[in-house]
Each structure stands twice: as C-alpha cells, then as structure tokens.
Design a protein around this motif. Sequence first.
Motif, PDB file in Angstrom:
ATOM      1  N   TRP A 100      21.501  33.932  23.251  1.00 19.88           N
ATOM      2  CA  TRP A 100      22.446  35.303  22.839  1.00 19.88           C
ATOM      3  C   TRP A 100      23.085  34.412  21.209  1.00 19.88           C
ATOM      4  N   ILE A 101      23.629  33.902  21.546  1.00 15.14           N
ATOM      5  CA  ILE A 101      24.103  33.219  20.346  1.00 15.14           C
ATOM      6  C   ILE A 101      23.140  32.186  19.537  1.00 15.14           C
ATOM      7  N   ALA A 102      22.796  31.420  20.175  1.00  8.25           N
ATOM      8  CA  ALA A 102      21.415  30.237  20.013  1.00  8.25           C
ATOM      9  C   ALA A 102      20.487  31.623  19.243  1.00  8.25           C
ATOM     10  N   GLN A 103      19.655  32.279  19.774  1.00  8.39           N
ATOM     11  CA  GLN A 103      18.976  33.099  19.666  1.00  8.39           C
ATOM     12  C   GLN A 103      19.155  33.660  18.004  1.00  8.39           C
ATOM     13  N   ALA A 104      20.181  34.055  18.393  1.00 11.17           N
ATOM     14  CA  ALA A 104      20.872  34.838  17.292  1.00 11.17           C
ATOM     15  C   ALA A 104      20.842  33.581  15.474  1.00 11.17           C
ATOM     16  N   LEU A 105      21.426  32.803  15.855  1.00  8.00           N
ATOM     17  CA  LEU A 105      21.306  31.923  14.845  1.00  8.00           C
ATOM     18  C   LEU A 105      19.406  30.944  14.090  1.00  8.00           C
ATOM     19  N   GLY A 106      18.561  31.509  15.105  1.00 12.18           N
ATOM     20  CA  GLY A 106      17.253  31.714  14.765  1.00 12.18           C
ATOM     21  C   GLY A 106      17.071  30.414  15.754  1.00 12.18           C
ATOM     22  N   ALA A 107      17.374  29.465  16.539  1.00 15.11           N
ATOM     23  CA  ALA A 107      17.014  28.455  17.485  1.00 15.11           C
ATOM     24  C   ALA A 107      15.868  28.954  18.995  1.00 15.11           C
ATOM     25  N   GLN A 108      15.548  27.658  19.005  1.00 14.09           N
ATOM     26  CA  GLN A 108      14.462  27.949  20.385  1.00 14.09           C
ATOM     27  C   GLN A 108      15.016  26.954  21.559  1.00 14.09           C
ATOM     28  N   VAL A 109      15.698  27.805  21.934  1.00 13.43           N
ATOM     29  CA  VAL A 109      16.238  27.236  23.286  1.00 13.43           C
ATOM     30  C   VAL A 109      15.012  26.957  24.908  1.00 13.43           C
ATOM     31  N   GLY A 110      16.282  26.089  25.828  1.00 12.22           N
ATOM     32  CA  GLY A 110      15.822  26.016  26.471  1.00 12.22           C
ATOM     33  C   GLY A 110      16.373  24.923  28.465  1.00 12.22           C
ATOM     34  N   TRP A 111      15.891  24.557  29.330  1.00  9.92           N
ATOM     35  CA  TRP A 111      16.866  24.741  29.808  1.00  9.92           C
ATOM     36  C   TRP A 111      16.408  23.629  31.226  1.00  9.92           C
ATOM     37  N   ASP A 112      16.971  22.957  31.291  1.00 10.16           N
ATOM     38  CA  ASP A 112      16.076  21.348  32.666  1.00 10.16           C
ATOM     39  C   ASP A 112      17.754  21.721  33.266  1.00 10.16           C
ATOM     40  N   GLU A 113      17.217  22.227  34.428  1.00 10.91           N
ATOM     41  CA  GLU A 113      17.694  22.671  36.011  1.00 10.91           C
ATOM     42  C   GLU A 113      17.471  21.559  36.609  1.00 10.91           C
ATOM     43  N   ALA A 114      16.828  20.744  36.373  1.00 13.20           N
ATOM     44  CA  ALA A 114      17.310  19.226  37.057  1.00 13.20           C
ATOM     45  C   ALA A 114      19.045  18.153  36.881  1.00 13.20           C
ATOM     46  N   THR A 115      18.478  17.848  35.445  1.00 14.61           N
ATOM     47  CA  THR A 115      20.788  17.699  34.891  1.00 14.61           C
ATOM     48  C   THR A 115      21.416  18.180  34.126  1.00 14.61           C
ATOM     49  N   LYS A 116      21.294  20.066  34.700  1.00 12.82           N
ATOM     50  CA  LYS A 116      21.112  21.006  34.282  1.00 12.82           C
ATOM     51  C   LYS A 116      22.032  20.733  32.856  1.00 12.82           C
ATOM     52  N   THR A 117      20.875  20.742  32.404  1.00 13.71           N
ATOM     53  CA  THR A 117      20.920  20.647  30.289  1.00 13.71           C
ATOM     54  C   THR A 117      20.734  21.727  30.164  1.00 13.71           C
ATOM     55  N   VAL A 118      20.949  22.534  28.440  1.00 21.65           N
ATOM     56  CA  VAL A 118      21.077  23.608  27.382  1.00 21.65           C
ATOM     57  C   VAL A 118      20.248  22.752  26.490  1.00 21.65           C
ATOM     58  N   THR A 119      19.426  23.275  25.695  1.00 22.48           N
ATOM     59  CA  THR A 119      18.358  22.208  25.100  1.00 22.48           C
ATOM     60  C   THR A 119      18.318  23.162  23.602  1.00 22.48           C
ATOM     61  N   MET A 120      18.512  23.291  22.169  1.00 16.53           N
ATOM     62  CA  MET A 120      17.813  24.078  20.973  1.00 16.53           C
ATOM     63  C   MET A 120      17.370  23.355  20.333  1.00 16.53           C
ATOM     64  N   ASN A 121      16.569  23.974  19.535  1.00 17.70           N
ATOM     65  CA  ASN A 121      15.679  23.597  18.374  1.00 17.70           C
ATOM     66  C   ASN A 121      15.780  24.086  17.102  1.00 17.70           C
ATOM     67  N   ILE A 122      16.088  24.111  15.907  1.00 17.87           N
ATOM     68  CA  ILE A 122      15.560  24.825  14.601  1.00 17.87           C
ATOM     69  C   ILE A 122      15.009  23.399  13.573  1.00 17.87           C
ATOM     70  N   GLN A 123      14.138  23.678  13.044  1.00 16.28           N
ATOM     71  CA  GLN A 123      13.127  22.959  12.482  1.00 16.28           C
ATOM     72  C   GLN A 123      13.601  23.569  10.894  1.00 16.28           C
TER      73      GLN A 123
END
Length: 727
Positions: free
Chosen positions: A704-727
């Motif tokens: 919710w917060i990442a997309q509100a700020l215009g970021a693309q998001v990802g989730w890696d279940e194996a490493t329990k890692t959230v990723t966010m990217n803004i160009q």
Amino acid sequence: MKKSRKLIAILATVALLAALLVPMATPAAAADPVSFLYTTGLVDKGKADAQSMGFVKLNNFEKCDEVYFTITLPTGVEYANDPSSVSWSTYGTDYVKFYNPAASPPGYQNVTFLSGDKSKLTVKVDSADLFKEDSYVIFTFNKTGKSGVKVSSSAADSINVNVNVKGVFLGSKVWEASKDVTVAVTGKKKVTVTAGSPKSVKVGTDKAIAKVTIQESAKGAINSATDWITLTLPSDDFAWGTLPATPINGSYGLKVDKLTVDGRDLKIEFDGTSSPFGDKIELSLKINVNPGAPDGDVVLNVSSSLDVAELEADELVVAKVGETDVTVSVLNTSDDTIYQADYGKKIDAIELKASGTFTDEATITLTLPDGIKWYMNSSNFPSTTGVKFVGTYNSNQSMWLTVDGSPDTITLKDLLVATLPSAEVGDITVTFGGTAGATGSVVVGSVVAPITVTANKTNVQLAALDQAAGEITITETKKKALVNGKQIELVLPTGVTWAKKPTVKVNGTKITVDAIDSSTPDTVTFKVDKVNDGKIDTIVVSDIKFDLDTRVRTGDIMVEVKGNAVNRLDSAGDTIVKDLQADYAGKAVAKVANAVVVSATKRDASFVIGSLTYTVNGVEKAMDAAPYIKDGRTYLPVRFVADALGVDSSNILWDGKNVTLIKGDRVVQMTIGSKVMLINGASITMDVAPEVVEPGRTMLPFRWIAQALGAQVGWDEATKTVTMNIQ
C-alpha cells in the motif's frame, strides 16, 4: 623397485605356520604377486617351417620357497620340438631361462623341467636368488633354438599364450597369477614409404623436397641382398639434384648402401639386416626444377622388388611448384611472456630456411600486430649472418631487411619489441612479406596483462557529494608483474573527483596514500612498496567516495589504472623508438567501473523480515523497528519505506495519529486505525489499517505505501525479502 611383503613370523611349529598361511593365499594373489612383460612377433599361417614369436618375461616375484610356471599354447600353434623329448641340461634355456644377477658371473641358468608336450610346458624355480633385484624368468619361442613354433592355417590371427604362475611356501600355494599375452600376430611383413609435408619450390637447382621415410613393420622386412626401392619423378620437367652421401644408416642395422640415378628414376639399394626391430631410413633429397615446369604438386611414383614383405606406398607429394620455397619456423628462445606497456623485450628466434638458396639483396619484411612496435634500430640490431638491417617503418610496426649473399638459412634472434598499453592480450604474430619468398605468419611470444582489476559497483547520484563507490581489487597476473617501489595512479573521468583519500592495502597490509592534489583532484596516487616478489600480490582499494558535478552523465564511472608500477614505458626513453615514452607512458593499462550514475529519483530498496537494517541503492541503513508478518501480510515501518523511496525527512509528518508523506506533487495521508488512504485528496480503501509498534513506529503492509509513492514491489519468499524500485 621390487615389491616385498613381510611373511608371518614362525610362532611355534612348522605345522602352525603352514596353517596360518592358508587364509593368506587369497589376498596375496589379489596383489599382483608377479609382473608380466611380453613382446609380439609376426608369423605366417600354414608355414611348414618353425617360426619365431615374441617372448614373455616375468619378474618382481612375491617371496616364497619355489615358483611354478606353466605356458599353454593356443589351438593351431605348437612347439616344433616337444620339450619333453629334448635334453634340458643342454637345450632347456632354449625354452625358458632364469637370469640370476647374484651368480658369479651373473647370467642365465636352467630351470627345473617338470612336464611338457608340444602345446604345454611346466617348469619350476626354487632358487632364493629368484627374488633378488633384477632377477627374472623369460620364456622364448625362437626358431634358431629348439623353442620355435609351427603355426597351422587354422590358428587365430592373434596368437595368445596363457601364462600361469604359482608361488609355494612350506608346501602350500600362497599365491597364483594367470595372464593371456599376445606373443605373435599373423600376416605378411610390410615396408611403408611416406613423405613429410610438401616443400614449396621454384625454378632452380638442388631444391629440397619433403623428407622420404622408409619404414619396416618388423625386423628383416627388407632383404638387403635382393630388395630395392625406386622413386620416379613425374616428368622431364624435373631431375634429381645432388644426392646425399651413402651409407645412410638406420638405427637397427639396415642401411642404404647405394643411390643410383637413371633418368627420372632414383634406385635405392640396401645393406645389412635390421634386428631386433624393424628399421627406419630417412632420405633428405633434392631435385632440379627446370624452366617451364608446371605449377602444382610434384608427385613421386614408388616401386620395388620386395620379396618377403609387401610395399605400402601411395604416390608421394614431395613439393609444390609456384609457391614460396621458404619455410618459416620459430625457435623457442624466450620466456614467451611480455607484459602490456613494456619495452626492449626479446621474442622467440625465427628461422627462415630456403629449399635452395636465398637471392642476394632480396627483401624480407616483418610486421607486428597493432599495439606492438619493433624496439630496433641500426644501433641495436644483432649481427646476423645472411641479412642486413635496413630500418623500420609504419610507425615501427614493420621492419625491413635485405638478404646478404646467398644463404640457405637465416636465423633472426634477439629481436626486441615494445608493447603499448593498448596491445591486445594474446599471441604476438610476425607476418612476413618481401621478395625473398617468406610469407605467412608465426607466433613468437605472448602479450599478458600485468594486472587484472575487478570492482564492486554501487549506484551514485549526479551532482552529489560523498557518493560511496565500490571496492577495487588489483591483482598481479604473475609474480613480479608490479614494479616494486613505483606508483599506481587511479584516475577518474571528467566531472568526477575524489571526495577523500581511500584506504589501500597490499596483501592485507595498509600502505600510505598520497594527499589528493587540488590541481588534479581526479587522481589518487600511492607507491607500491609492500609487494612480495615470491607470490602474486593483491591490492585492495576501499572506503572510496566520489564527488560528482553536472558534467557527469548517467552510466558507469570508469576508473583508469595508470602509473609506472604497471606501465613500464615510463622509462623507455626516445633513443630507439621516437616518442615512445612521451606518447604512451601516461596511458592506462586497465580500467574498471566501480559505480554507476543513476537519476536522482532512482531508488532500489530492500527490507528483510526481522532485520533492523535496510538497503537503498546498495547502501545499508539502520532502522528502529523490524518488518514482520501478521495474518499473512508483510508490515514495514512507514517512515523508513518513505525514506527508501526518496521522501525527504522534512516531508514525513506525524501528529501522533496521522501520517502525511509529501513527494514531489504527491501527498499521501494515513490515519492510525483507519483503512482509508488519501492520495492527493482522493480516497483509497485498504484491506487493513495502519498500526503502531514500539518505539512508536507506524506499520503498514508494504504494497500500500510503496505503490502510493509510485514504486514497483517484489517479494522473495526464500529470503523473506521485500524489494522496491523507482526509476
């Protein structure tokens, strides 16, 4: 070295020892208690006379009291003389003999005959000397003695005899070995005539052709009393040149006794008989090429009067007319390794060999690849028989020589080259030209990079200060590739300067880095004074920070590696190659990217469940509340997500109940306990409401917060890692 094995010590009685040895028989036999060696002869099937085969030699016996040997001949093969019918005291060594190195004098001795017939023979040896170093037992099948064999027409093509050997100790067998060995094959002897690679020839006399080889398949294949071989030239456009002196000896008794020319025919006659192996004769011949001889292959026809052997010979292509008749080869006279940015280095010697002779004053040119120059002039060109130095041209990339006299061979050695920083890593080739007939290319050495340079790469921003860049590692490719006591310079591109001195370690030991000169803030310099000439050295440059101005564009920041520790042209001078030092000493020998310029708004961020650190554009940061998973949703602290996505801290507002984030023209508002999010005043209903955790941090599912700020998001279940990217 002969194997030895400790026997079980006598414990009490002979009976007890014999009993103990019984279970040892199996493992002893499995450990190669004897070595087999054999040779293979050549026989004819169906021949009435006795014939010879190879021999079987046995040694390295496991120690015991006595050794029994049984030789069994295959079907269709039998002894010409039954071993049971001969006097073994007189003829026993014709069949089998024991070589005793401990005898006085050392020599062959009879063995004990036990039984035998025309297809099988059993003997034994009970001498303790059998187990000494260099002792052996040998079985022969020799027609000059009693042990020759007769081979019927029904015999197999490959004649295998079975050899069985048993070791006995205190009356009991303690080991046994058995092997089938090939002591003969059937077929007629052969004489093969072949030629080496064809020589290139032109019109003229005494032009060398490819070496002709005459090879026997077995001893005595050529009967010197009756056999001859003839080589015939293809036409009257050719004639035989000066013949080599006779006799021409082989290695095992055969020799060419006479060479006779009759028109286009060269008759080869022999003397002597080869033994114990088939012999080989090599003939280095020359021909005259008459004017008008057609271009193309020069082919010799081969004929013979062989009696006991078959001739195997195709038409021999020994020369080619119309191409250069100069052979170029390389003599391995240097260490073959020349670093980039070096000078005065020797390449391998080059041998030019004419099939006849070189023409006086003919020209020879030698051209190096791009990035490599001849480090030669009239003052340092080595004295060389048969050639004169004219000079270099093509910016020292080519050398010009002339033939002096009429040599048949010219050897060019101690030639020196210089390599530019841009010289391509790999083979150094010399390409030939000129009127002397030398063409083609040869490899005379190898260009090697003195160092390899690798780096981690971080994201940095345009027009920003103190931007952290990646660590740089400089590694020698070989020991002593770095010049001890000299300098390395790390030079940045236009618009990028060093924000501070980095940390530099040589093999883990910190060294001094020069102060950054305000007149050249793009350059860091340090002296390489901790290298170890006995190992490959590694230099690590860390704690790197750059300042970037507006001239920099997005993309990689390339760091150039320069300095006289890696660029030896700093000392080349201008006496041999004009402007070599002035033009190339300051050039880089390597470069590496340790940072990439990204737009000011670009963000790559990651958060790990349970971790109090997060990364933004490769830089690790700390936070006081860790992400967690609740009801299958991943909660992140809103303040640190906003920071990761480029929201300035002054634009993160909190009044104890409401969170307001301002980024550019976007305003995002949330209220603790409410599922309604406002983006520029527009309501969006979330499926969960923000909540507060210690120490007072507002948490919200990250999408919710990442997309509100215009970021693309990802989730890696194996490493329990959230990723966010803004160009």
